[in-house]
Structure formats: structure tokens, C-alpha cells
Design an enzyme around this catalytic site. Sequence first.
Site, mmCIF file in Angstrom:
data_model
loop_
_atom_site.group_PDB
_atom_site.id
_atom_site.type_symbol
_atom_site.label_atom_id
_atom_site.label_comp_id
_atom_site.label_asym_id
_atom_site.label_seq_id
_atom_site.Cartn_x
_atom_site.Cartn_y
_atom_site.Cartn_z
ATOM 1 N N LEU A 28 -5.361 2.990 5.963
ATOM 2 C CA LEU A 28 -6.690 3.429 6.412
ATOM 3 C C LEU A 28 -7.562 3.529 5.170
ATOM 4 C CD1 LEU A 28 -8.445 5.080 8.614
ATOM 5 C CD2 LEU A 28 -7.459 7.088 7.539
ATOM 6 N N ALA A 29 -8.783 3.076 5.267
ATOM 7 C CA ALA A 29 -9.696 3.236 4.137
ATOM 8 C C ALA A 29 -9.993 4.728 4.029
ATOM 9 C CB ALA A 29 -10.968 2.439 4.370
ATOM 10 N N GLN A 68 -7.331 8.829 -2.253
ATOM 11 C CA GLN A 68 -6.552 9.796 -1.472
ATOM 12 C C GLN A 68 -6.971 11.229 -1.801
ATOM 13 O OE1 GLN A 68 -2.550 9.295 -0.406
ATOM 14 N NE2 GLN A 68 -2.472 7.088 -0.757
ATOM 15 N N SER A 94 -6.140 4.307 -5.829
ATOM 16 C CA SER A 94 -5.548 5.020 -4.689
ATOM 17 C C SER A 94 -5.585 6.523 -4.923
ATOM 18 C CB SER A 94 -4.097 4.564 -4.474
ATOM 19 O OG SER A 94 -4.087 3.306 -3.832
ATOM 20 N N GLN A 95 -5.318 6.920 -6.152
ATOM 21 C CA GLN A 95 -5.352 8.346 -6.495
ATOM 22 C C GLN A 95 -6.729 8.908 -6.163
ATOM 23 O OE1 GLN A 95 -2.955 10.510 -7.692
ATOM 24 N NE2 GLN A 95 -4.511 12.114 -7.583
ATOM 25 N N ARG A 96 -7.773 8.188 -6.596
ATOM 26 C CA ARG A 96 -9.158 8.641 -6.361
ATOM 27 C C ARG A 96 -9.442 8.703 -4.861
ATOM 28 N NH1 ARG A 96 -10.896 5.530 -10.518
ATOM 29 N NH2 ARG A 96 -11.356 3.768 -9.177
ATOM 30 N N PHE A 128 1.058 2.677 7.508
ATOM 31 C CA PHE A 128 -0.269 2.898 8.094
ATOM 32 C C PHE A 128 -1.294 2.836 6.969
ATOM 33 C CE2 PHE A 128 -3.424 4.430 10.885
ATOM 34 C CZ PHE A 128 -4.162 5.398 10.218
ATOM 35 N N HIS A 141 0.837 -1.205 0.000
ATOM 36 C CA HIS A 141 0.000 0.000 0.000
ATOM 37 C C HIS A 141 0.869 1.253 0.000
ATOM 38 C CE1 HIS A 141 -3.137 -2.850 0.849
ATOM 39 N NE2 HIS A 141 -4.029 -1.901 0.732
ATOM 40 N N PRO A 142 0.473 2.252 -0.767
ATOM 41 C CA PRO A 142 1.222 3.511 -0.764
ATOM 42 C C PRO A 142 0.938 4.284 0.521
ATOM 43 C CG PRO A 142 -0.764 3.790 -2.053
ATOM 44 C CD PRO A 142 -0.736 2.346 -1.624
#
Length: 168
Positions: A121-122, A88, A84-86, A119, A67-68
Site C-alpha cells: 500500500l502506498a 512507514q 520505506s523507513q520515511r 500486502f 517490498h517490506p
Amino acid sequence: MDIEKVNSMDLGEFVDVFGNVTERCPLIAAAVWSQRPLSDLEDLEKHFFAFIDALPQSGQEGILRCHPYLAGSELQRGTLTAESQREQSGAGLWSLGADERLRLAELNAQYRARFGFPFVLAARFSNRTAARRLLCPSAQELRTALGEVKKIGSLRLADLLRADPAKL
Ligand SMILES: NC(=O)NC1=NC(=O)NC1=O
């Protein structure tokens, strides 16, 4: 997309569509493919989660390491996966102030030093709890982090199953 369409997919198509349900872990989709015919979304999700739960701790920690970081260098460089872009950006991590970004970077570093994985987190639920989770015992934190991986996976699966197959 209906479950019949999912069950009709060959391996390549299935991994193309579901390969990033668990961030950068297409292996899980390739494993779940062999569970067809799947009865519905819940069944599909259940097999993703069962694969994660059956892994040895080293494999579970490996998933977390794929995970990034939240608001990390990948977000800055634009090298995140589309999902992930969306997630974050949607959680406002793109527009953090410099001090908040620094605080998150420090928390990420402390967390990684303590647990050996980033870390997670959703972000779409974005109840930023890094500071509190830093204090958890390792075994409990591993379970919490995997719970977040599952939340992210559930949201991504729901998006995909709602998606119009023509757009996939
Ligand atoms: N470290 C993370 O929690 N990363 C992420 N959470 C999300 O919901 N999307 C991510 O990229």
C-alpha cells in the site's frame, strides 16, 4: 533536478539516484536508463511503469515480494530502505499499539498466504484497506497491488526530481 541533468547521467549515477524508485528493484532503473533522452518527469515515470506492465506475472509478483511488510520486522529492526523507513514512519506505523501491530501482522500473514506476495500500500496515502483487499480475486488484487507500487514510485520520483542535485 531538471530533466537535462537526468539525461546527462551515466548508468551508475542514474541507478544510484533512481535505483529504489521501485523498492529494491534497481534493475528497472538500469532498464529505463537506456530510454534516454527522456522528455520530462512524466516520460521518466511512464518508462518505469511500462517496464512493470510488460513483465510476465511472475516478474510482477517478484516486484511485490521485494517490498517490506508494513509495520513488519524490518521496521522494528531498522533495516528498511531510507524511502520505506520515511514512508512507514510518516504513516504512523512506527507508533502502532501492540494490538494494532498484531492485527496488521495477522492481515499480512493471511494476505501473503492467499496471494503469495506481501500486502503493498502506498503508505503515504495510508488508506489502510488490507482487510477489504484480502477478499479480492487474485487477478484483480495483483492489479491493485501493482497500482500501489506505481503510486509509491510516483511519490519517490517527485521527491527525487524536486531534490537539489547538490544534496543527491
Ligand atoms: N508493504 C508495503 O506497502 N510497504 C511500503 N509501502 C510504502 O509506501 N512504503 C513501504 O515500505
